[in-house]
Design a protein around this motif. Structure first.
Motif, mmCIF file in Angstrom:
data_model
loop_
_atom_site.group_PDB
_atom_site.id
_atom_site.type_symbol
_atom_site.label_atom_id
_atom_site.label_comp_id
_atom_site.label_asym_id
_atom_site.label_seq_id
_atom_site.Cartn_x
_atom_site.Cartn_y
_atom_site.Cartn_z
ATOM 1 N N ALA A 1 -1.025 -4.327 -6.887
ATOM 2 C CA ALA A 1 -1.359 -5.685 -7.318
ATOM 3 C C ALA A 1 -2.490 -5.658 -8.347
ATOM 4 O O ALA A 1 -2.459 -6.384 -9.354
ATOM 5 N N ARG A 2 -3.495 -4.809 -8.131
ATOM 6 C CA ARG A 2 -4.602 -4.703 -9.074
ATOM 7 C C ARG A 2 -4.129 -4.112 -10.416
ATOM 8 O O ARG A 2 -4.537 -4.550 -11.489
ATOM 9 N N GLN A 3 -3.264 -3.105 -10.315
ATOM 10 C CA GLN A 3 -2.728 -2.502 -11.540
ATOM 11 C C GLN A 3 -1.944 -3.525 -12.354
ATOM 12 O O GLN A 3 -2.077 -3.612 -13.587
ATOM 13 N N LEU A 4 -1.132 -4.330 -11.664
ATOM 14 C CA LEU A 4 -0.341 -5.356 -12.341
ATOM 15 C C LEU A 4 -1.262 -6.361 -13.018
ATOM 16 O O LEU A 4 -1.060 -6.715 -14.202
ATOM 17 N N ALA A 5 -2.281 -6.832 -12.299
ATOM 18 C CA ALA A 5 -3.183 -7.835 -12.861
ATOM 19 C C ALA A 5 -3.936 -7.277 -14.069
ATOM 20 O O ALA A 5 -4.064 -7.943 -15.108
ATOM 21 N N GLU A 6 -4.420 -6.060 -13.944
ATOM 22 C CA GLU A 6 -5.192 -5.478 -15.046
ATOM 23 C C GLU A 6 -4.330 -5.252 -16.292
ATOM 24 O O GLU A 6 -4.744 -5.551 -17.413
ATOM 25 N N ARG A 7 -3.138 -4.721 -16.088
ATOM 26 C CA ARG A 7 -2.282 -4.387 -17.231
ATOM 27 C C ARG A 7 -1.696 -5.643 -17.884
ATOM 28 O O ARG A 7 -1.694 -5.788 -19.113
ATOM 29 N N ALA A 8 -1.172 -6.560 -17.052
ATOM 30 C CA ALA A 8 -0.526 -7.755 -17.608
ATOM 31 C C ALA A 8 -1.533 -8.680 -18.284
ATOM 32 O O ALA A 8 -1.218 -9.354 -19.268
#
Length: 385
Positions: free
Chosen positions: A298-305
């Motif tokens: 979830a953190r990876q998705l938020a940071e990248r998107a």
């Protein structure tokens, strides 16, 4: 009643040998009277006969040697109480048998007193002694009944706890073993069940439905509720002062999954991601559970998107992220977004222009829009730290 107050101590010792000679005929008379009044006792006549004889012998022994230590004869009367429980009966029949025995014994005592020309005062002493003796026998039987009841409850509780362990095992044990454990625990296997995760509490628990499996001793206590209906409502009444989270209704073989959901909801509530309420239902928080099923991802998705927002100031990032989430989820245009954000429509148009500069064509691609909305929801859920 203290030993010194025991009326059996008031009966003259010299009567003991005379009374002992009456034990055999009195036993026969009592057995006959009980069998006529309580036919079901014929099934274990030997136990009844033994109990009656021991009761009479003990009565005479107390008169002969009032200072003597109690002997093991007490056990038969405790066993009679236990046998009543194990036979599925209440104590009513046994207590009736004691009353019948007392009446028959008193008739024999009256005949004995007449033959021996005992005084009225001595008859009164004998009568009081008999009443005290019967009261003691009844108390012993009640103790035996209660002990058998407690033992059965404890055994059933252990069997049900073992069943719970099997149901939530990782992986679920051999299903036949689970079914066998359910039969041993007298727990009909339901079509559906829901786990309830509990936060340890010193608050007392009121009576829960009899078919609810309970483990308050686990480090993370929980319940398994068969055929769950309106669980959140009755939990508030049954467990006042407790915090609880209800898992999703599942097939029994998926009990572990329901418990995992419930415990996750309880944890998210403690972390202030979910509302701070006494009872929460996983079914009301599926979005949060899904988005945060793996916090690293979830953190990876938020940071990248949301990387285009990273260079902005905190104030700019906050306003644009808020506007983007509402714009993605709203069906209308700037006026609807403005109403939700409580700003002027022109402010929304200005911010959307900024977002288009930052995100470009991603704002007009259905897949990208979905990714951005999911990333924003993850971002807001993860902001607790």
């Amino acid at each position: 009643m203290t030993p010194l107050d025991d009326p059996r101590r008031s009966v003259p010792h010299e009567l003991a040998p005379l009374l002992r000679s009456e034990v055999a005929p009195v036993s026969v008379s009592i057995v006959d009277a009980i069998e006529k009044a309580i036919p079901e006792y014929s099934e274990f006549r030997e136990n009844v006969v033994h109990g009656i004889r021991q009761a009479l012998v003990k009565f005479v022994d107390m008169i002969a040697e009032p200072e003597a230590e109690p002997d093991p004869h007490d056990d038969i009367h405790r066993k009679l109480g236990a046998w009543e429980f194990q036979s599925g009966r209440s104590l009513d029949s046994l207590q009736a048998a004691y009353r019948i025995g007392a009446r028959v014994a008193w008739r024999h005592v009256c005949g004995f007193a007449e033959r021996r020309e005992l005084s009225l005062r001595l008859m009164s002493v004998l009568g009081e002694a008999m009443i005290a003796h019967v009261d003691e026998l009844v108390s012993l039987s009640v103790e035996g009944y209660a002990a058998a009841q407690a033992s059965a409850a404890g055994t059933l509780e252990r069997k049900r706890r073992k069943l719970m362990e099997l149901l939530v095992a990782d992986p679920t044990s051999n299903w036949q073993a689970v079914l066998d454990a359910a039969r041993a625990a007298a727990w009909p296997m339901p079509e559906r069940l829901a786990a309830v995760a509990l936060e340890p509490s010193a608050a007392p628990a009121d009576d829960l439905p009899a078919d609810v499996l309970v483990d308050f001793e686990d480090a993370s206590p929980y319940l398994l509720v068969p055929n769950p209906v309106a669980v959140t409502r009755w939990l508030r009444t049954a467990l006042p002062g407790w915090r609880a989270a209800v898992g999703l209704p599942v097939a029994p073989a998926q009990a572990r999954t329901s418990l995992a959901c419930a415990r996750r909801v309880l944890a998210l509530s403690r972390e202030k991601v979910l509302p701070d309420q006494p009872v929460l239902d996983s079914a009301d928080h599926l979005v949060e559970l899904t988005v945060l099923a793996d916090e690293f991802l979830a953190r990876q998705l938020a940071e990248r998107a949301l990387a285009p927002l990273a260079p902005l100031t905190d104030r700019q990032r906050t306003k644009l992220a808020e506007t983007l989430l509402v714009w993605l989820s709203a069906r209308g245009g700037a006026p609807e977004v403005a109403a939700r954000l409580q700003v002027h429509p022109q402010t929304v148009r200005y911010r959307v222009n900024q977002l288009e500069e930052l995100f470009g064509d991603r704002l007009h691609d259905a897949g990208e829009r979905f990714t951005l909305e999911l990333a924003l929801r993850a971002h807001y859920l993860l902001r607790r730290d």
